[in-house]
Structures are given as C-alpha cells and as structure tokens.
Write an enzyme that holds these catalytic residues in place. Structure first.
Site, PDB file in Angstrom:
ATOM      1  N   THR A  86       1.080  -1.498  -0.162  1.00 40.31           N
ATOM      2  CA  THR A  86      -0.024   0.106  -0.021  1.00 40.31           C
ATOM      3  C   THR A  86       1.119   1.007   0.119  1.00 40.31           C
ATOM      4  O   THR A  86       1.152   2.205   0.657  1.00 40.31           O
ATOM      5  CB  THR A  86      -1.134  -0.155   1.055  1.00 40.31           C
ATOM      6  OG1 THR A  86       0.117  -0.419   2.490  1.00 40.31           O
ATOM      7  CG2 THR A  86      -2.140  -1.109   0.994  1.00 40.31           C
ATOM      8  N   GLU A 151       0.544  -5.885  10.608  1.00 43.49           N
ATOM      9  CA  GLU A 151       1.402  -6.183  11.586  1.00 43.49           C
ATOM     10  C   GLU A 151       2.053  -5.551  12.523  1.00 43.49           C
ATOM     11  O   GLU A 151       1.938  -4.250  11.827  1.00 43.49           O
ATOM     12  CB  GLU A 151       2.812  -7.231  10.699  1.00 43.49           C
ATOM     13  CG  GLU A 151       2.238  -6.238   9.163  1.00 43.49           C
ATOM     14  CD  GLU A 151       3.731  -5.094   8.803  1.00 43.49           C
ATOM     15  OE1 GLU A 151       3.895  -4.300   8.267  1.00 43.49           O
ATOM     16  OE2 GLU A 151       4.249  -5.668   9.729  1.00 43.49           O
ATOM     17  N   GLU A 155      11.640  -4.335  10.217  1.00 44.49           N
ATOM     18  CA  GLU A 155      12.434  -4.325   9.638  1.00 44.49           C
ATOM     19  C   GLU A 155      14.377  -4.940  10.389  1.00 44.49           C
ATOM     20  O   GLU A 155      14.179  -3.864  10.797  1.00 44.49           O
ATOM     21  CB  GLU A 155      12.782  -4.498   8.255  1.00 44.49           C
ATOM     22  CG  GLU A 155      11.845  -3.144   7.328  1.00 44.49           C
ATOM     23  CD  GLU A 155      12.274  -2.701   5.495  1.00 44.49           C
ATOM     24  OE1 GLU A 155      11.489  -1.872   5.698  1.00 44.49           O
ATOM     25  OE2 GLU A 155      12.952  -3.591   5.145  1.00 44.49           O
ATOM     26  N   LEU A 259      14.543   6.163  21.792  1.00 40.71           N
ATOM     27  CA  LEU A 259      15.232   7.405  21.341  1.00 40.71           C
ATOM     28  C   LEU A 259      15.828   7.543  21.769  1.00 40.71           C
ATOM     29  O   LEU A 259      17.297   8.680  21.608  1.00 40.71           O
ATOM     30  CB  LEU A 259      14.822   7.842  23.612  1.00 40.71           C
ATOM     31  CG  LEU A 259      13.279   7.750  23.309  1.00 40.71           C
ATOM     32  CD1 LEU A 259      13.422   8.362  25.707  1.00 40.71           C
ATOM     33  CD2 LEU A 259      12.798   9.190  23.190  1.00 40.71           C
ATOM     34  N   GLY A 266      13.558   6.638   8.615  1.00 42.53           N
ATOM     35  CA  GLY A 266      13.225   6.197   7.213  1.00 42.53           C
ATOM     36  C   GLY A 266      12.434   5.344   6.629  1.00 42.53           C
ATOM     37  O   GLY A 266      11.469   4.758   7.701  1.00 42.53           O
ATOM     38  N   CYS A 269       8.045   2.230   6.244  1.00 43.40           N
ATOM     39  CA  CYS A 269       6.712   2.314   7.179  1.00 43.40           C
ATOM     40  C   CYS A 269       6.579   3.744   7.448  1.00 43.40           C
ATOM     41  O   CYS A 269       5.209   4.288   7.314  1.00 43.40           O
ATOM     42  CB  CYS A 269       6.811   1.019   7.995  1.00 43.40           C
ATOM     43  SG  CYS A 269       6.512  -0.505   7.521  1.00 43.40           S
ATOM     44  N   ARG A 337      14.717   2.423   1.084  1.00 44.86           N
ATOM     45  CA  ARG A 337      13.648   2.865   1.059  1.00 44.86           C
ATOM     46  C   ARG A 337      13.437   4.584   1.573  1.00 44.86           C
ATOM     47  O   ARG A 337      14.011   4.150   3.033  1.00 44.86           O
ATOM     48  CB  ARG A 337      12.422   2.482   1.772  1.00 44.86           C
ATOM     49  CG  ARG A 337      12.073   1.541   0.009  1.00 44.86           C
ATOM     50  CD  ARG A 337      10.524   0.683  -0.236  1.00 44.86           C
ATOM     51  NE  ARG A 337      10.619  -0.667   0.541  1.00 44.86           N
ATOM     52  CZ  ARG A 337      10.327  -1.504   1.061  1.00 44.86           C
ATOM     53  NH1 ARG A 337       8.934  -1.395   0.415  1.00 44.86           N
ATOM     54  NH2 ARG A 337       9.837  -2.606   1.453  1.00 44.86           N
TER      55      ARG A 337
HETATM   56  C1  UDX Z   1       8.408   0.601  11.735  1.00 50.52           C
HETATM   57  C2  UDX Z   1       7.389  -0.201  13.039  1.00 50.52           C
HETATM   58  O1  UDX Z   1       8.903  -0.042  13.761  1.00 50.52           O
HETATM   59  C3  UDX Z   1       7.184  -1.486  12.917  1.00 50.52           C
HETATM   60  O2  UDX Z   1       6.317  -1.918  14.504  1.00 50.52           O
HETATM   61  C4  UDX Z   1       6.612  -1.400  12.191  1.00 50.52           C
HETATM   62  O3  UDX Z   1       5.400  -2.590  11.249  1.00 50.52           O
HETATM   63  C5  UDX Z   1       6.784  -1.191  10.802  1.00 50.52           C
HETATM   64  O4  UDX Z   1       7.771  -0.128  10.797  1.00 50.52           O
HETATM   65  P1  UDX Z   1      10.962  -0.274  10.269  1.00 50.52           P
HETATM   66  O5  UDX Z   1      10.421   0.596  10.134  1.00 50.52           O
HETATM   67  O6  UDX Z   1      11.774  -1.665   9.410  1.00 50.52           O
HETATM   68  O7  UDX Z   1       9.646  -0.852  11.821  1.00 50.52           O
HETATM   69  O8  UDX Z   1      11.604  -0.187  11.040  1.00 50.52           O
HETATM   70  P2  UDX Z   1      12.395   0.837  13.206  1.00 50.52           P
HETATM   71  O9  UDX Z   1      13.264   0.163  13.881  1.00 50.52           O
HETATM   72  O10 UDX Z   1      10.700   0.830  13.525  1.00 50.52           O
HETATM   73  O11 UDX Z   1      13.215   2.297  12.843  1.00 50.52           O
HETATM   74  C6  UDX Z   1      12.285   3.549  12.064  1.00 50.52           C
HETATM   75  C7  UDX Z   1      12.790   4.215  11.452  1.00 50.52           C
HETATM   76  O12 UDX Z   1      13.707   4.952  12.887  1.00 50.52           O
HETATM   77  C8  UDX Z   1      14.065   3.754  10.709  1.00 50.52           C
HETATM   78  O13 UDX Z   1      14.922   4.794  10.154  1.00 50.52           O
HETATM   79  C9  UDX Z   1      15.217   3.929  12.507  1.00 50.52           C
HETATM   80  O14 UDX Z   1      16.605   4.531  11.346  1.00 50.52           O
HETATM   81  C10 UDX Z   1      14.839   5.137  13.304  1.00 50.52           C
HETATM   82  N1  UDX Z   1      14.829   5.287  14.546  1.00 50.52           N
HETATM   83  C11 UDX Z   1      14.250   4.423  14.944  1.00 50.52           C
HETATM   84  C12 UDX Z   1      15.781   5.951  15.287  1.00 50.52           C
HETATM   85  O15 UDX Z   1      16.470   6.825  14.490  1.00 50.52           O
HETATM   86  N2  UDX Z   1      16.020   6.073  16.183  1.00 50.52           N
HETATM   87  C13 UDX Z   1      15.314   5.207  16.994  1.00 50.52           C
HETATM   88  O16 UDX Z   1      15.734   5.142  18.104  1.00 50.52           O
HETATM   89  C14 UDX Z   1      14.438   4.154  16.321  1.00 50.52           C
END
Ligand code: UDX
Length: 443
Positions: A86, A151, A155, A259, A266, A269, A337
C-alpha cells in the site's frame, strides 16, 4: 489450517513463513513471475535475518508453497490474507489501495467457497469495510467473513517480532451477522502457538484495528523525532542526549526505546504511514498536527544535516573526500527506501565532494538510487582509504568494531561525523580525531 497469503513481498513472505512454522499450511500467491521463480527455487528475494532458515524449513516440510494461481490456492484454504503493498500515492500522502482492492476483486471472482478474508496490509480506516462490500456485492452466493490483522514487524527483526509478539491485534466486523465470531475462532486457532502468559490476542472493531497500526507507527515516528529535536537542543546547551534519554527513559511511561537520535527516520513504513495517517485525518476533518509536524521536521532534518556538513567543510569541498559508512535506512536490512543517505549524499555530491561509500547489504539497491560518480567501495576500510572525513549514516555492528587505530591507518583526515552515535567520544579524541556525534556539543 490451510491459508492463502496474497503477496510475496516483505509482509507476506515473513508472515507466511512464520505461520507455516507454527503449524499452518501456507500458499503464497505472487503475481510477479520473476519473484515467483526466485521463491519457487528457494531464493529469498529480501535480506531479513532468519527468513532463509524458515523458508527452507517450510519448503522441506511442505508447509510452504508458492503459486500465481489464486483459484488453486483458495480451493484448499479457509482463510486468505491480503498482504499486498500500500505505497504512498504519487503527489500526496494517500495510501495507494489499488493492489488491495484488486486482491479483493480477485478473491471475489475466484472464491470456490465461503472464506475468511483478513487484511494484513497497512490500510487506512474503512478499507476493510470496502473489501467486504466488494466481496458481498460480487458474490452474494457466498458468505465472507472479514477481519483486520495488522503486522508490527521491524525490518531486520521481523522473525523475532512475529514469533514473539507483544500483542496480536484482530479487528472484527461486529456489524456482520455473527459479530465476527467465525473470524475470532479461526484466528484464535491459527495464532494459538504464539500466545503466552506475557502477550495476548486483542480483539477489537475493524476500524480500531486499522487505526491501531497507524497510531503505533506514527507515535514511534514522533518519539524518534522528539529525540532528534532534543539532541539538537543538547548540542546547543552542552547537555548530552544519552544522559537526557536515560534520565527520561527510566520512567516506564516513557521507556528509553526509540529515543536514539539519528539522521532522520526512513524505511517503508514510518514515512508512508505517517503521511497516510495525516492525509486520512485531514480528510476526516480532524487533522493530526503532531504528525504533520513530525513529517516536516523529519524531512527537514536530513537536508539540514547535509547543509551542516557543507558548512563544516566550507570552500574545501571540491578537494574533500568523504568516506560514508552506511546507506540503508537502518542496520540489518538491505532496504534503501527513504534512507537519509538518499537526501544527504546527492547534496554533498552536487557541492563537489568526493564520496567513497560502503554498506554491508545496501550497495546493490543504492547504486540505482544514488547519483552516478560515487565510488562504491569493496568494504569499510576501502571506503576509508585516504578519506579526509568519515560520515556514519547507518548503525551496522561491523562499523562499531572499527578501532581508532584502524581509522587512523586508513584515513587521511581526522574528522568523524557519527550520525548514529556508534562510538564513545573519548577513545577517538585521544587518538587525535575531531569527533562529532548527535546530541552532544563537540569538545
Ligand atoms: C517500523 C515499526 O517499528 C514496525 O513495528 C512496523 O511494523 C514497521 O515500521 P521499521 O520501519 O522496520 O519498523 O524500522 P524501525 O526499527 O521502527 O525504525 C524506523 C526508523 O526510525 C528507522 O529509520 C530508524 O533508523 C529510526 N530510528 C529508530 C531512530 O532513528 N532512532 C531510534 O531510536 C529508533
């Protein structure tokens, strides 16, 4: 239980392989012939730690199948999951639901018997009800039950997240004749092996389950963005972000998770879901300004960090070689992405910097997304070779292992911009480096 999973992408593959591992017989329906050929030959087309093992186990135990023939899959299934993409629609924040509705139409046309249709894709509130409308108007001769089962897979951590869920959300169509009882029964059976004393199946209305997914991602994106803004204030005031996040994170109402400051969030999601939620909310007449502002701050941060680097280098930019370690949007994935590198590196390249880049798993995807003229290094040390400065954009564990001695040996200059706060400043400062991290003013 026999289930059909429509979509052999990230969510469909991980969910399908995991459901097969906990006792279901899963047929994944994938329309893309190339992707289907890979899957049928046992090749997992995405980098996700642990997926290969589950995949091979499913093929070996004949609990995991792949086909492009939805009808054959539905004949032997009582439950069908919609796990198609989506993406954000071009030109706006809307989620593109064309694949979801195409799957609903395909199910309606090909359904051989009554079915439970479960939407696993992340979809705006109201989509499930529209799927139900498509099914019942196309096939009034059959009884369809619908449910939402979003879900929460990260990743790089998806298998663990699926197999050890802190909750499993099931949205039921309480307006249906059986108030969603059939969905409750079937999905309780399917997920029973994952339920422990610490977690549980949470049943709610269809719209609530759809909104829960967006609310979770939007809140996490906002929390990360809060940390990023706090980091900026720490840099300006002599505070240290690690102390502040520890100080607030000890409050269980806040927790220290999500935090860690970075170059901006990025992935496939957070950016997509925050935009879709903001758009849906505005359309509903209840704009969510906190999320609209989160999106704006996050987009601006990536550009602002690039400008900060240019200001730091000044008019030496044309003779400056920058080693860039990390291209993917986060560690333990090959996904590029909305990675911060896609915003930051073109600005540095455009300004005349020479970029030597490396990423353990993202190089192939990065080549087609980053400007021509970058040097794609063989490994981290190759990227560091004769670099005037080092820029860390992704927190791969192998980068953390690089010692100050190794950095000294391979780099020409002594400037490190660590935008993932991988290291502790002291060791690098003692080795003669100028070390800048996020959320602490450089000594
Ligand atoms: C996220 C959600 O965590 C997950 O539950 C949902 O199903 C899909 O989207 P994901 O996109 O794989 O998962 O990555 P995530 O580990 O959540 O990190 C998202 C973004 O936040 C990344 O760019 C990561 O670098 C950033 N991030 C995360 C930070 O900059 N600081 C943090 O402390 C945590």
């Amino acid at each position: 239980m026999n289930i059909t999973m429509i979509g052999g992408g990230y969510v469909g593959l991980v969910s399908g392989a995991c459901l097969a591992a906990i006792g279901a017989s899963v047929t994944i329906v994938e329309r893309d012939p190339t992707r289907l050929a890979h899957l049928r030959h046992g090749h997992v087309p995405i980098y996700e730690p642990g997926l290969n093992t589950l995949f091979r186990q499913g093929l070996k135990q004949q609990t995991l199948y792949f086909t492009d023939n939805l009808h054959d899959a539905l004949i032997k299934s009582e439950v069908v999951f919609i796990a198609v993409g989506t993406p954000t629609r071009r030109g706006g924040g809307h989620a593109d639901l064309s694949y979801v509705y195409a799957a609903a139409h395909d199910i309606a046309h090909l359904a051989p018997h009554d079915l439970l249709v479960v939407t696993k894709s992340t979809v705006p509130v109201g989509t499930g009800r529209e799927v139900a409308r498509i099914l019942t108007t196309t096939r009034p001769d059959l009884r369809f039950h619908i449910a939402s089962n979003p879900e929460f897979l990260r990743e790089g951590n998806a298998i663990t997240d699926f197999m050890n869920p802190d909750r499993i959300i099931i949205g039921l169509d309480q307006q249906s004749s059986d108030q969603g009882k059939s969905a409750r029964t079937l999905l309780s059976t399917l997920y029973a092996p994952l339920i422990t004393a610490q977690n549980r199946l949470v049943f709610m209305g269809l719209e609530s389950a759809e909104l829960t997914k967006y609310a979770a991602n939007a809140f996490l994106a906002m929390k990360v963005t809060f940390a990023n803004e706090m980091a900026d204030l720490c840099e300006a005031t002599g505070a240290h972000i690690d102390d502040v996040t520890r100080g607030i994170g000890l409050d269980p109402r806040i927790s220290s998770d999500f935090l860690t400051p970075g170059p901006g969030y990025g992935g496939s999601c957070f950016p997509k879901d925050t935009r879709a939620l903001a758009t849906s909310a505005r359309k509903a007449g209840t704009p969510i300004q906190l999320i609209e502002t989160t999106i704006a701050i996050n987009d601006a941060r990536k550009r602002r960090l690039a400008e900060r680097i240019l200001t730091l280098i000044g008019n030496h930019i044309n003779t400056t070689t920058i080693a860039v370690l990390g291209l993917t949007f986060k560690a333990n994935t090959d996904d590029m992405r909305e990675a911060p590198s896609l915003t930051i590196l073109p600005i540095l390249h455009e300004a005349g910097a020479t970029l030597r880049v490396f990423d353990p798993h993202g190089m192939e995807q990065a080549r087609s997304l980053l400007p021509a003229g970058l040097f794609y290094a063989q490994n981290a040390l190759d990227a560091l070779h004769s670099a005037d400065m080092l820029l860390i954009l992704t927190e791969w564990p192998e980068f953390k292992e690089l010692s100050p001695l190794l950095l000294q040996k391979h780099m020409r200059g002594r400037l490190i911009l660590d935008y993932r706060n991988l290291w502790v400043a002291d060791a690098l400062l003692q080795a003669g480096f100028t070390y800048q991290q996020l959320g602490a003013s450089s000594p």
